[in-house]
Design a protein around this motif. Structure first.
Motif, PDB file in Angstrom:
ATOM      1  N   ALA A  79       0.823  -1.208   0.000  1.00  0.00           N
ATOM      2  CA  ALA A  79       0.000   0.000   0.000  1.00  0.00           C
ATOM      3  C   ALA A  79       0.859   1.260   0.000  1.00  0.00           C
ATOM      4  N   THR A 102      -5.391  -6.435   5.036  1.00  0.00           N
ATOM      5  CA  THR A 102      -6.085  -5.180   4.804  1.00  0.00           C
ATOM      6  C   THR A 102      -6.139  -4.359   6.080  1.00  0.00           C
ATOM      7  N   GLN A 211      -6.463   1.128   3.824  1.00  0.00           N
ATOM      8  CA  GLN A 211      -7.412   1.270   2.731  1.00  0.00           C
ATOM      9  C   GLN A 211      -8.415   2.375   3.021  1.00  0.00           C
ATOM     10  N   ARG A 236      -7.501   7.240  -0.711  1.00  0.00           N
ATOM     11  CA  ARG A 236      -8.094   6.348   0.279  1.00  0.00           C
ATOM     12  C   ARG A 236      -9.495   6.812   0.650  1.00  0.00           C
ATOM     13  N   HIS A 283      -5.031  -5.125  -0.379  1.00  0.00           N
ATOM     14  CA  HIS A 283      -5.342  -4.832  -1.775  1.00  0.00           C
ATOM     15  C   HIS A 283      -4.080  -4.404  -2.505  1.00  0.00           C
TER      16      HIS A 283
END
Length: 473
Positions: A79, A102, A211, A236, A283
């Motif tokens: 991320a 996540t 996220q 985000r 992700h």
């Protein structure tokens, strides 16, 4: 070692680090060229970070069991590669496997109310039970409640200072618990005590690693709102828990909701506001950034050369000496300074709470302009509505001032209460004190006009305390 020396060199920030790598190819060549670059910039006698200083930091990391995570390595959080200025080097203590799951950031006020603290605790516990990793900044108030609730399922604390530096002191036990079962993460040198300028830099990592950023309680001007604006710039999600209109600690959350942030009541609302994918895996974008620089050898801390040609002061002292500014800082941004073009997700048109990126970090050496043009920026946010005079923060006594036990207890009661009624029994439980100690203090405050009792065993602050409705209401 070359990466660490270059990053710790005077006036070399993250963006300049990447620009030097792009221009000279390797950190070793960049270190050799630094004195000449500084000379052309009008700085004479420039010396890059000595090897002894880098060795001292590595030894300090070995002593506390910290692990170095470098950009381009297999354990670097995916991320963070999506943000404008990912830290080249991170120090980690704990379980780095949490970075592959996540993450959701939970942030809010340090002087959180009793309701705000319980909301942060309930949301973090429920989200952790659903498989999400809770990220926060280990500050008092909302951050502390979020970490405590998520500790059994995994939580990540982003440190403003060194990863080995306890801050605040009251969270010493939580600090060690997170290192044992969660993860402490920092881009700052080992042993560095946090200062005000470090917190915006920390906030960009809290939002970048997550996220979504969930704001539980935040004033209109607060670090939590800075984190929310950074999250919007990074693509985000920003979520907010609503608060009472008369409570200044909820003014920022209400502004975010007004400007388009989803209103959050429980963990189910959070799950519905996020894209549909499994919470047990972070992700990763379909087209991750290309040409990430090769990370140094992960075993760099396994064996340290015995370099006796340079002094080896403690890492924290050396960093403070190296951080002395040489001149005025440039006031403009020079665009994305990664050694590769990044692919950023398009801004979500539903979000209207974006804002300018706060200044932070080290001042950079004036190098040649980047070959990459600036990314289109979001339009500035609408001006914030001025709060009414009666919405000021409660006038509570400071935590560390000379005060009697009764005054200190009254201050704690004021911080727990807000304009929304709270059950007196719940207040006593939140304070973790016997009723015989709390009840007389509540009576004294009622006689002083700071709060009032309402039917059903409820207590609420009055306008005199600073958070109640105005006298005309």
């Amino acid at each position: 070692m070359d990466w660490l020396r270059l990053l710790r060199s005077r006036r070399v920030g993250v963006q300049t680090f990447y620009r030097l790598l792009r221009e000279y190819g390797t950190a070793r060549d960049a270190l050799a060229a630094l004195p000449g670059v500084a000379e052309r910039a009008g700085v004479s006698g420039y010396v890059a970070c000595p090897p002894g200083v880098a060795h001292a930091e590595l030894r300090a990391a070995q002593k506390v069991g910290a692990r170095m995570i470098c950009l381009g390595g297999s354990d670097y959080p995916a991320a963070l590669t999506e943000i404008d200025d990912p830290p080249p080097i991170l120090w980690a203590i704990g379980d780095p496997a949490l970075l592959t799951r996540t993450c959701i950031a939970v942030v809010g006020a340090r002087n959180a109310s009793s309701l705000g603290t319980r909301m942060a605790r309930d949301l973090s516990g429920d989200l952790s039970g659903r498989g999400y990793v809770i990220v926060s900044g280990l500050a008092r108030g909302v951050d502390t409640a979020a970490h405590l609730a998520a500790l059994p399922g995994g939580t990540v604390a982003i440190m403003a200072g060194g990863v080995d530096r306890v801050y605040p002191a009251e969270n010493a036990q939580l600090f060690h618990d997170i290192g044992a079962t969660g993860l402490r993460l920092s881009e700052q040198p080992m042993g560095l005590s946090p200062m005000a300028r470090h917190f915006p830099r920390r906030n960009r990592l809290i939002s970048g690693l997550s996220q979504a950023v969930l704001v539980v309680e935040a004033a209109a001007k607060s670090g939590s709102l800075i984190t929310a604006r950074l999250a919007l710039d990074q693509g985000r999600e920003v979520l907010a828990v609503p608060g009472h209109p008369f409570d200044a600690r909820a003014g920022g959350c209400n502004m975010l909701i007004r400007d388009g942030a989803p209103l959050i009541r429980n963990a189910q609302d959070v799950a519905e506001a996020l894209p549909t994918f499994a919470p047990d895996a972070m992700h990763i974008p379909a087209h991750p950034p290309a040409r990430i620089p090769t990370a140094p050898d992960d075993t760099a801390t396994a064996a340290l050369p015995d370099d006796r040609t340079h002094p080896t002061p403690p890492a924290a002292e050396a960093t403070a000496a190296e951080a002395t500014a040489l001149g005025p800082r440039s006031g403009h941004r020079s665009g994305r300074q990664l050694p590769h073009p990044a692919q950023q997700p398009p801004p979500d048109s539903r979000r209207g709470a974006g804002g300018r990126r706060p200044a932070g970090g080290q001042a950079d050496l004036p190098l040649a302009a980047s070959a990459h043009p600036d990314r289109p920026r979001r339009p500035p946010a609408r001006p914030a509505t001025r709060l009414a005079p009666h919405a000021a923060a409660p006038s509570v006594p400071p935590d560390d001032g000379p005060t009697s036990e009764v005054t200190a207890l009254q201050g704690r009661i004021l911080r727990c209460l807000g304009p929304s009624p709270l059950a007196e029994d719940q207040l006593i439980r939140d304070l973790s004190l016997p009723a015989r100690a709390v009840t007389p203090a509540i009576t004294d405050m009622e006689l002083a006009g700071l709060l009032r009792r309402e039917p059903g065993g409820l207590v609420v602050l009055t306008a005199r305390a600073g958070l109640g409705p105005p006298p005309s209401a």
